[in-house]
Scaffold this active site. Structure first.
Site, PDB file in Angstrom:
ATOM      1  N   ASN A 123     -10.121  -3.175   2.177  1.00 48.48           N
ATOM      2  CA  ASN A 123      -9.944  -3.005   0.606  1.00 48.48           C
ATOM      3  C   ASN A 123     -11.320  -2.724  -0.039  1.00 48.48           C
ATOM      4  OD1 ASN A 123      -6.963  -3.809   0.788  1.00 48.48           O
ATOM      5  ND2 ASN A 123      -7.582  -5.753   0.971  1.00 48.48           N
TER       6      ASN A 123
ATOM      7  N   HIS B  14       0.748  -1.141   0.052  1.00 53.52           N
ATOM      8  CA  HIS B  14       0.089  -0.093  -0.105  1.00 53.52           C
ATOM      9  C   HIS B  14       0.855   1.290  -0.011  1.00 53.52           C
ATOM     10  CE1 HIS B  14      -3.695  -2.397   0.770  1.00 53.52           C
ATOM     11  NE2 HIS B  14      -3.277  -2.919   1.632  1.00 53.52           N
TER      12      HIS B  14
END
Length: 506
Positions: free
Chosen positions: A146, A73
């Site tokens: 997510n 990320h």
């Protein structure tokens, strides 16, 4: 200025917002600088002096500007706003954030891609991180999810290996299709997430046209101390919108920061994006009878059997004042829970409870929760943790640093104790491998048959074949075998597309 978006005008906006004359340039220790554009030298052509503390101050700080990149990320965008309760769910959860309708709680959000580095393209085919930090009266609650309701694996011990396969080959330093498909085809539980990844939703149109999911199963505790299992969903109010392959690839080169730019511009022009939060709930008795492991993050709960319950609305109405301070340094952890919300037996969640806080201590230091964007500013921190690098608080003055004590130190919270659930657990201690003992394809078949229409199936197969065709032949065959277990048509169509890709290379 015609043709410029809000993000392009940031410096102009800053200048126009200043109401006083600019102050004097200073060193890091606050001393004013008289000459900024020249080093101190012996004569106009001479060497720089070691006593040039202005140069030393400037360069030594520059040498340390970069902190470790997030291992996953790394590329992301952030924004701030609020969560407003629209429906009463106190029958399920006693967390203060939900204690009354119309209550607003400030929050921060970070959206991200997963596998790419901090300079990678926003439009790459990749899951998207969807992390929310709620600043509640009971401390910070992080819901770290997510844009998909499932994940690739169900046991956290495989997570480092999985991420290695999404990154770069250790010798060539290139993305490696063999690594990618070798791992995924050896772990058939990944099929559900792989199909979502290579579907249209694998390339969302920015961050505002995608849903968010807590993914894991959590426990909610009500005021009576009664627990129930739950999943969290954020449905975009902007509507689902995805990029086709050609557009996503084109934007990767012409505007690799497309999603960051879009989010910034929406908020700057007061087109505030929003999402509606829902929960699904499952009783302990229902969990015992559930046809799958209800804590398996590679699967979903049927919304027909466990319907979505509306909770509230998340609105983003402020851009970061400084990217590094409020986005690069923001730190989310599934371990940041509040009374009324607890972990379930989800093994992947348990792994993340440790790893997220651990990596923040590596990346930002042991006192990362003192960084303003991470600080639970609605409560006073009272505990027995002291010292450590970059402790910038009063270090809790002279309060006792041990428990129990007789000198007016902080005490246990009766409310938090009352909201702690008791969960009986029995079983034999062992390393239980679940790769072949669970149903890895049943829900993927449902996705293929009931979610995708004819055109969406074709695009899914084409997207998989376009990537898989670069892998070794035996990996292509293994992938076809796995997808054939999802549906015979899936395997047949994939074989045909791979053959087309092979013939086009000659």
């Amino acid at each position: 200025m015609a043709g410029r978006d809000a993000a392009s005008n940031q410096l102009i906006d800053y200048k126009n917002s200043q109401t006083v004359s600019p102050g004097a340039i200073t060193t890091g220790n606050g001393a004013p600088i008289g000459i900024k554009d020249a080093s101190q030298t012996v004569g106009p052509r001479g060497p720089i002096l070691l006593q040039d503390v202005n140069f030393l101050d400037e360069m030594s700080h520059f040498d340390r500007e970069r902190i470790p990149e997030r291992v996953v990320h790394a590329k992301g965008a952030g924004a701030f706003g609020y969560f407003e309760v629209t429906h009463d769910i106190t029958q399920y959860c006693a967390a203060k954030i939900f204690d009354k309708v119309k209550k607003r709680t400030p929050l921060a959000v970070r959206f991200s891609t997963v596998g790419g580095e901090s300079g990678s393209a926003d439009t790459a085919r990749d899951p998207r991180g969807f992390a929310v930090k709620f600043y509640t009266e009971d401390g910070v609650w992080d819901l770290v999810g997510n844009n998909t309701p499932v994940f690739f694996i169900r046991d956290p011990i495989l997570f480092p290996s999985f991420i290695h396969t999404q990154k770069r080959n250790p010798q060539t330093h290139l993305k490696d299709p063999d690594m990618f498909w070798d791992f995924l085809t050896l772990r058939p539980e990944s099929a559900h997430q792989v199909c979502i990844l290579f579907s249209d939703r694998g390339t969302p149109d920015g961050y505002c046209h995608m849903n968010g999911y807590g993914s894991h199963t959590f426990k909610l505790i009500n005021a009576k101390g009664e627990p129930i299992y739950a999943k969290f969903h954020f449905k975009t109010d902007q509507g689902i919108k995805n990029l086709d392959v050609k557009t996503a690839d084109q934007l990767a080169s012409t505007d690799p920061d497309y999603s960051i730019r879009d989010l910034y511009n929406r908020i700057k022009t007061c087109k505030f994006p929003s999402w509606t939060m829902y929960i699904q709930v499952m009783t302990y008795e229902q969990a015992k009878k559930f046809k799958y492991n209800p804590f398996d993050v590679t699967k979903v709960w049927s919304q027909k059997e466990y319907p979505l319950i509306p909770v509230g609305k998340m609105v983003l109405d402020r851009n970061p004042k400084n990217y590094f301070a409020e986005v690069e340094q923001i730190a989310f952890s599934p371990a940041h829970l509040v009374p009324g919300v607890e972990p379930s037996p989800d093994k992947m969640l348990h792994g993340r409870l440790f790893s997220y806080s651990d990596t923040h201590r590596h990346r930002l230091g042991p006192n990362y929760l003192q960084i303003p964007v991470n600080c639970p500013y609605k409560v006073k921190i009272e505990n027995f943790q002291r010292d450590g690098a970059m402790n910038v608080t009063d270090n809790q003055d002279g309060a006792p640093n041990y428990f129990p004590n007789s000198f007016n130190g902080p005490q246990e919270c009766p409310r938090a104790r009352a909201l702690s659930s008791c969960c009986p657990v029995t079983g034999d201690v062992y390393r239980y491998s679940s790769g072949d003992t669970e149903d890895n394809f049943g829900q993927v078949t449902d996705f293929w048959v009931h979610v995708l229409d004819k055109c969406a199936k074709k695009r899914l197969v084409q997207n998989i074949a376009g990537h898989l065709s670069n892998a070794s032949q035996f990996l292509q065959e293994r992938a076809v075998k796995n997808f054939t277990q999802v549906h015979a048509d899936f395997g047949r169509m994939l074989t045909e597309e791979l053959n087309l890709a092979k013939s086009s290379k000659f």
